[in-house]
Design a protein around this motif. Structure first.
Motif, short mmCIF file in Angstrom:
data_model
loop_
_atom_site.label_atom_id
_atom_site.label_comp_id
_atom_site.label_asym_id
_atom_site.label_seq_id
_atom_site.Cartn_x
_atom_site.Cartn_y
_atom_site.Cartn_z
N ILE A 31 -5.51 -9.08 -3.80
CA ILE A 31 -4.52 -8.09 -3.40
C ILE A 31 -4.91 -7.54 -2.04
CG2 ILE A 31 -3.34 -5.92 -3.96
CD1 ILE A 31 -4.04 -6.40 -6.89
N ASN A 32 -3.97 -7.49 -1.12
CA ASN A 32 -4.26 -6.88 0.18
C ASN A 32 -4.16 -5.37 0.06
OD1 ASN A 32 -4.74 -9.37 1.36
ND2 ASN A 32 -2.65 -9.58 2.11
N ASP A 33 -3.26 -4.76 0.78
CA ASP A 33 -3.12 -3.31 0.73
C ASP A 33 -2.61 -2.84 -0.63
OD1 ASP A 33 -1.96 -2.68 4.16
OD2 ASP A 33 -3.78 -3.58 3.35
N MET A 34 -3.11 -1.70 -1.08
CA MET A 34 -2.58 -1.00 -2.24
C MET A 34 -2.31 0.43 -1.81
SD MET A 34 -4.97 -2.46 -5.34
CE MET A 34 -3.72 -2.24 -6.61
N SER A 53 -7.91 -3.95 1.47
CA SER A 53 -8.86 -4.69 0.64
C SER A 53 -10.30 -4.45 1.10
CB SER A 53 -8.56 -6.19 0.69
OG SER A 53 -8.58 -6.65 2.02
N ARG A 54 -10.44 -3.93 2.31
CA ARG A 54 -11.78 -3.59 2.83
C ARG A 54 -12.03 -2.10 2.78
NH1 ARG A 54 -13.03 -7.79 7.84
NH2 ARG A 54 -12.52 -9.69 6.67
N TYR A 55 -11.20 -1.40 1.98
CA TYR A 55 -11.42 0.02 1.67
C TYR A 55 -11.15 0.96 2.83
CZ TYR A 55 -13.71 -2.31 -2.20
OH TYR A 55 -13.98 -3.14 -3.27
N VAL A 56 -10.35 0.52 3.80
CA VAL A 56 -9.92 1.43 4.86
C VAL A 56 -8.75 2.24 4.33
CG1 VAL A 56 -8.98 1.60 7.19
CG2 VAL A 56 -10.69 -0.16 6.66
N THR A 57 -8.82 3.54 4.46
CA THR A 57 -7.82 4.42 3.87
C THR A 57 -6.98 5.14 4.92
OG1 THR A 57 -9.39 6.25 3.75
CG2 THR A 57 -9.23 4.81 1.83
N THR A 68 -7.63 11.73 -2.81
CA THR A 68 -8.54 10.64 -2.46
C THR A 68 -8.05 9.36 -3.13
OG1 THR A 68 -10.41 12.16 -2.34
CG2 THR A 68 -10.90 9.81 -2.48
N ILE A 69 -7.84 8.32 -2.33
CA ILE A 69 -7.45 7.02 -2.87
C ILE A 69 -8.68 6.13 -2.94
CG2 ILE A 69 -6.85 6.04 -0.61
CD1 ILE A 69 -4.51 4.58 -2.03
N SER A 70 -8.74 5.33 -4.00
CA SER A 70 -9.84 4.39 -4.17
C SER A 70 -9.31 3.18 -4.94
CB SER A 70 -11.02 5.03 -4.90
OG SER A 70 -10.62 5.47 -6.18
N ARG A 71 -10.11 2.13 -4.98
CA ARG A 71 -9.69 0.93 -5.69
C ARG A 71 -10.89 0.21 -6.27
NH1 ARG A 71 -6.79 -2.98 -1.47
NH2 ARG A 71 -7.07 -4.60 -3.08
N ASP A 72 -10.62 -0.55 -7.33
CA ASP A 72 -11.62 -1.40 -7.95
C ASP A 72 -11.02 -2.81 -7.93
OD1 ASP A 72 -13.16 -2.94 -9.75
OD2 ASP A 72 -13.71 -1.16 -10.90
#
Length: 116
Positions: A31-34, A53-57, A68-72
């Motif tokens: 998945i790319n951007d979320m 996908s590289r955790y840039v917010t 705060t946005i985050s992803r797993d």
């Protein structure tokens, strides 16, 4: 078929917190951007926050310092930690995900109501 399912919405008092989750399912390799968008009554859908996908917010000005946005990536899940909630945060919150080669998908939305 890609599906996004949000959870974690509800009723909270001003100043309170909620944590939204969104799980992607289907035959997804990556998945790319979320991200998260919201739509308040009588308004259009607006950006809340995104994460690459590289955790840039990125965040909208209205939520900077509070959300705060985050992803797993292993769980194909994106989260939105919402703190110091205000009545104006009341909206339906939608999860979105960009799947390479297949396009952008949206969840059905989860309602957040901030009220005393």
């Amino acid at each position: 078929q890609v599906q996004l399912v949000e959870s974690g919405g509800g009723l909270v008092q001003p100043g309170g917190s909620l944590r939204l989750s969104c799980v992607a399912s289907g035959n997804i390799f990556s998945i790319n951007d979320m991200g998260w968008y919201c739509q308040a009554p009588g308004k259009g859908r607006e950006l809340v926050a995104t994460i690459t996908s590289r955790y840039v917010t990125t965040y909208s000005d209205s939520v900077k310092g509070r959300f705060t946005i985050s992803r797993d990536n292993a769980k194909k899940t994106v989260y939105l930690q919402m703190d110091s909630l205000k009545p104006e945060d009341t909206a339906v919150y939608y999860c979105t995900a960009q799947v390479p080669g297949r396009g952008r998908y949206w969840g059905q939305g989860t309602q957040v109501i901030v009220s005393s």
